[in-house]
Design an enzyme around this catalytic site. Sequence first.
Site, PDB file in Angstrom:
ATOM      1  N   HIS C 236       0.805  -1.198   0.000  1.00 30.81           N
ATOM      2  CA  HIS C 236       0.000   0.000   0.000  1.00 30.81           C
ATOM      3  C   HIS C 236       0.851   1.268   0.000  1.00 30.81           C
ATOM      4  O   HIS C 236       0.655   2.124  -0.863  1.00 30.81           O
ATOM      5  CB  HIS C 236      -1.080   0.051   1.084  1.00 30.81           C
ATOM      6  CG  HIS C 236      -2.006   1.158   0.749  1.00 30.81           C
ATOM      7  ND1 HIS C 236      -2.978   1.029  -0.232  1.00 30.81           N
ATOM      8  CD2 HIS C 236      -1.995   2.452   1.109  1.00 30.81           C
ATOM      9  CE1 HIS C 236      -3.547   2.212  -0.408  1.00 30.81           C
ATOM     10  NE2 HIS C 236      -2.983   3.090   0.390  1.00 30.81           N
ATOM     11  N   TYR C 240       1.835   5.572  -2.399  1.00 31.55           N
ATOM     12  CA  TYR C 240       2.135   6.949  -2.008  1.00 31.55           C
ATOM     13  C   TYR C 240       3.524   7.347  -2.458  1.00 31.55           C
ATOM     14  O   TYR C 240       3.781   8.519  -2.736  1.00 31.55           O
ATOM     15  CB  TYR C 240       1.897   7.149  -0.507  1.00 31.55           C
ATOM     16  CG  TYR C 240       0.451   6.921  -0.217  1.00 31.55           C
ATOM     17  CD1 TYR C 240       0.012   5.766   0.403  1.00 31.55           C
ATOM     18  CD2 TYR C 240      -0.504   7.821  -0.698  1.00 31.55           C
ATOM     19  CE1 TYR C 240      -1.340   5.521   0.560  1.00 31.55           C
ATOM     20  CE2 TYR C 240      -1.846   7.580  -0.542  1.00 31.55           C
ATOM     21  CZ  TYR C 240      -2.262   6.434   0.080  1.00 31.55           C
ATOM     22  OH  TYR C 240      -3.603   6.180   0.224  1.00 31.55           O
ATOM     23  N   HIS C 387      -9.549   1.118 -11.185  1.00 34.02           N
ATOM     24  CA  HIS C 387      -9.162   2.096 -10.169  1.00 34.02           C
ATOM     25  C   HIS C 387      -7.712   2.541 -10.335  1.00 34.02           C
ATOM     26  O   HIS C 387      -7.415   3.732 -10.402  1.00 34.02           O
ATOM     27  CB  HIS C 387      -9.376   1.516  -8.774  1.00 34.02           C
ATOM     28  CG  HIS C 387      -8.600   2.213  -7.700  1.00 34.02           C
ATOM     29  ND1 HIS C 387      -8.958   3.444  -7.202  1.00 34.02           N
ATOM     30  CD2 HIS C 387      -7.458   1.870  -7.054  1.00 34.02           C
ATOM     31  CE1 HIS C 387      -8.078   3.823  -6.281  1.00 34.02           C
ATOM     32  NE2 HIS C 387      -7.158   2.889  -6.171  1.00 34.02           N
ATOM     33  N   PHE C 388      -6.800   1.580 -10.389  1.00 38.30           N
ATOM     34  CA  PHE C 388      -5.408   2.040 -10.327  1.00 38.30           C
ATOM     35  C   PHE C 388      -4.901   2.624 -11.638  1.00 38.30           C
ATOM     36  O   PHE C 388      -3.906   3.355 -11.646  1.00 38.30           O
ATOM     37  CB  PHE C 388      -4.440   1.019  -9.720  1.00 38.30           C
ATOM     38  CG  PHE C 388      -4.243  -0.278 -10.453  1.00 38.30           C
ATOM     39  CD1 PHE C 388      -4.614  -1.465  -9.852  1.00 38.30           C
ATOM     40  CD2 PHE C 388      -3.621  -0.328 -11.693  1.00 38.30           C
ATOM     41  CE1 PHE C 388      -4.398  -2.681 -10.486  1.00 38.30           C
ATOM     42  CE2 PHE C 388      -3.403  -1.535 -12.337  1.00 38.30           C
ATOM     43  CZ  PHE C 388      -3.794  -2.711 -11.736  1.00 38.30           C
ATOM     44  N   HIS C 389      -5.589   2.371 -12.759  1.00 36.09           N
ATOM     45  CA  HIS C 389      -5.183   3.089 -13.958  1.00 36.09           C
ATOM     46  C   HIS C 389      -5.594   4.559 -13.885  1.00 36.09           C
ATOM     47  O   HIS C 389      -5.000   5.409 -14.554  1.00 36.09           O
ATOM     48  CB  HIS C 389      -5.730   2.421 -15.223  1.00 36.09           C
ATOM     49  CG  HIS C 389      -4.911   1.241 -15.660  1.00 36.09           C
ATOM     50  ND1 HIS C 389      -5.119  -0.023 -15.174  1.00 36.09           N
ATOM     51  CD2 HIS C 389      -3.855   1.157 -16.504  1.00 36.09           C
ATOM     52  CE1 HIS C 389      -4.230  -0.850 -15.719  1.00 36.09           C
ATOM     53  NE2 HIS C 389      -3.452  -0.156 -16.526  1.00 36.09           N
ATOM     54  N   ARG C 450      -9.852  -9.743 -12.898  1.00 36.74           N
ATOM     55  CA  ARG C 450      -8.609  -9.109 -13.349  1.00 36.74           C
ATOM     56  C   ARG C 450      -7.593 -10.205 -13.622  1.00 36.74           C
ATOM     57  O   ARG C 450      -7.814 -11.384 -13.331  1.00 36.74           O
ATOM     58  CB  ARG C 450      -8.087  -8.158 -12.270  1.00 36.74           C
ATOM     59  CG  ARG C 450      -7.754  -8.865 -10.964  1.00 36.74           C
ATOM     60  CD  ARG C 450      -7.282  -7.925  -9.886  1.00 36.74           C
ATOM     61  NE  ARG C 450      -6.022  -7.281 -10.219  1.00 36.74           N
ATOM     62  CZ  ARG C 450      -5.216  -6.731  -9.310  1.00 36.74           C
ATOM     63  NH1 ARG C 450      -5.563  -6.742  -8.030  1.00 36.74           N
ATOM     64  NH2 ARG C 450      -4.106  -6.147  -9.673  1.00 36.74           N
ATOM     65  N   ARG C 451      -6.423  -9.816 -14.176  1.00 36.98           N
ATOM     66  CA  ARG C 451      -5.280 -10.723 -14.295  1.00 36.98           C
ATOM     67  C   ARG C 451      -5.621 -12.043 -14.973  1.00 36.98           C
ATOM     68  O   ARG C 451      -5.153 -13.096 -14.559  1.00 36.98           O
ATOM     69  CB  ARG C 451      -4.699 -11.042 -12.905  1.00 36.98           C
ATOM     70  CG  ARG C 451      -4.186  -9.821 -12.198  1.00 36.98           C
ATOM     71  CD  ARG C 451      -3.648 -10.160 -10.827  1.00 36.98           C
ATOM     72  NE  ARG C 451      -2.522  -9.297 -10.535  1.00 36.98           N
ATOM     73  CZ  ARG C 451      -1.822  -9.347  -9.416  1.00 36.98           C
ATOM     74  NH1 ARG C 451      -2.139 -10.221  -8.486  1.00 36.98           N
ATOM     75  NH2 ARG C 451      -0.816  -8.535  -9.232  1.00 36.98           N
TER      76      ARG C 451
END
Lengths: 169, 52, 597
Positions: C236, C240, C387-389, C450-451
């Site tokens: 996680h 950041y 989300h992470f894209h 996913r994946r």
Amino acid sequence: MDIHSYEKIWLVLAVLLIAGFVSTVTYGATAVGVQMIDDDGGTIDANALDEDPRFGNPRVEQVGENHYAAYVVAQQFIFRPDPITVPANSTVTFYVTSPDVIHGFEVVGTNANTMVVPGQVSKLTVTVEEPREYGILCNEYCGNGHHTMEGKLIVQPEDEYAQGGSTDG
Amino acid sequence: MSDEQPATEIGHEEFDPNGTLALILIYFAILVVMWVFMYFVEFLGNELTVIG
Amino acid sequence: MAEALDAGAPSFRDRFPDEAAVVRAALLSSFIALTLGAVFGIIQGLHRTNVLRVLDSQFYYTILTAHGVLMVVSFTIFFLVGLFTWATVRSLERPLEDIRYTWAWYGLMVVGTLMAVVAILGGFVPSVDISADVLFTFYAPLQAHPLFYGGLAIFVIGTWLAGADWFWSWYNWKQAHPDERIPLQAFMVLTTMLMWYIATIGIAIAVVGFLLPWSLGLIEQVNPLLTRTLFWFWGHPVVYFWLMPAYLLWYTVLPSLAGGRLFSDPLARVVFVLFLLLSTPVGIHHQYVDPGIAEGFKMIAMTNTMFLLLPSLLTAFTVVASMEHGARQRGGTGLFGWLRALPWRDPAFTGMTLAGLMFAAGGFSGMINAGMNINYLIHNTLWVPGHFHLTVGTAVALTFMAATYWLWPRLTNRQLYSRPIALGQVVLWFVGMALMSNAMHVMGLFGVPRRTAEPQYQGFDFVASFGSITELRIQLALGATLLFVSTLLFAANIALSSWTPTVSGHGHRLPDPLSGPGDSPVVLDNLKLWFGIGMVLVVLAYTLPLASIVQDSGLFGRGIDAYPAMIETPVLLEGSPLSLAEPLASKVSAMLSGVIS
């Protein structure tokens, strides 16, 4: 410290938003009774699943008045038993484990979704209602056949289930 | 690029970010609506919720 | 304030030529990783949607591992070290302490990357025993070649040494400026690195303590739940590590691009301190549906995660207020009309702003991911890459590309090859990502995983409650294609900028904030205090869960075999260039085996 009054307003709203999110989730956990996968399922020797009375013979069996246990093994690249057959309008507790690598167990289009970790048993209880069929897929990469790993959950009409009995793998 | 002089200069005391406040309140409203929809309709309205 | 926009000032390259060379090298490494990663990305996007399949599906996972590692380890972190070197040197106004040390840690990062990339690409050549088809998360018992784990370890050590370099600069600056507040950019660099030192504890133990020796045969078994938990201890806060350089740019560069000044330096410091404190004790929110971890620990992780929303929500206000300041100084009026007064023709400005806008959407899907029980709905579905894209893929990546358009001339003393293409590139990225990510989120809600190389199953169909799965697949493939073209436009524009005319006086002094550091309590600069509290929070969040895992299933697991992740039976498509690589790769493999054993 000099904070503009507008930003103070936003800070308060942001904290309220966060509190709102936490409260919603808590409501789900308490009033609605949603439980997370946790350590209730216990641990297991991943190399000795065959000797375990539950997973040596993956199956569905009745364990209470309207309560069924489904012992499921997720392995490269199948689910056992396949299909998993349960009667309509009952409570089903799935116990899922793996003899090899990490898998996922997802009943497609539903909230039944768990990681399957060798050495651990995932335990989840749901209520099934009308008769229908669900697909099951592995949603955690488990090797080069990962995309072929699928199964089925069949919810049978109660009388049909009583006649045919449970299926094992 | 944007190396020109600003048309006016606004100091710390004179500046109230009204536009920002308006935009962020709209964002806040969207977040609240989307969260309620996602949680109560998409999630709780879905089948086979894990209750044990 | 007037001299802030003085054209004719010496550039960073003029003032610090040696440092500029290192920054350029780091950024170039970053862009190479991005471009290669993008090639793999488009192959994936077309493959899983069944639009175009050029390789057997087994290789999808090799490609996916390469795409993940190149994008979120190499591209992002090489950019960070370049940016942070620039930011430290320019905000402290002093050259690096020893440029050889700097090149040394950069070299380590390159070596580590090459090792890991060789291991991953070895997966394309089945006759060679080197592969790492384990994905970016490398969950045991799937096992990669030791080169993979070794490469990652060396890369991370390089980043630790980089942090030490900037602390060294700061320490010497402090001797010369004993009572001054830490300049804001340096403050951001140092707090980010302190967060990183805490975060990498987990991955260091997982890789060096367990996975590397295991892959070398020095230990027989590992506990998959333990190594997975240690991964997410780091997994996680690494996001950041990607985001905080973008925030540095939004706080310290974007306001001046907008023609304004940073709304509040104190709040920027508060935000970075909050990240130092809260980034790490939240990792268990990636394990909400893991067995073997008690619900109480998951609840604690959730509460910490929800508070971690606060610094990002504050950032939204401060950054937009800074832009509004710029717009009004440029003559903008009205409650919303000021938006039109912003410099939308400037690709650096527009790119960063679009990135921030997309982050607002990505932030929402992150809020959903943080909700402990609603996680059942979206865990391991295509929602998660959706989300992470938006977040690393746009808020971070697009900001980095946009900032490069502004920064590169200051590092090279050359003009950017084409501003119009740059502007088109950032808009194309935004549009492509909007299409792709939206399709991913929606398909995830329908249960698409996913994946997965071929999310088309025999026994059942996905049911779309609105639209159709086919339309969504096409939308995803289209979005991916636009993103790929956009990446090529970026790479070409920067490459072609090597031959444009030199410009002098491209220096640009960044203006002072509206509310300066003097308006904030000095305790904010007490880095030891915040580091200490950060460590305490991590100990509180992780000691009991880790102890409980070890107690229940052992330090090394029960009955867990290793599963080397490689393709057993080579299935190459006819005439594939990979078949030519085999003889060469066998020779290289024999050489490497000789070196390692």
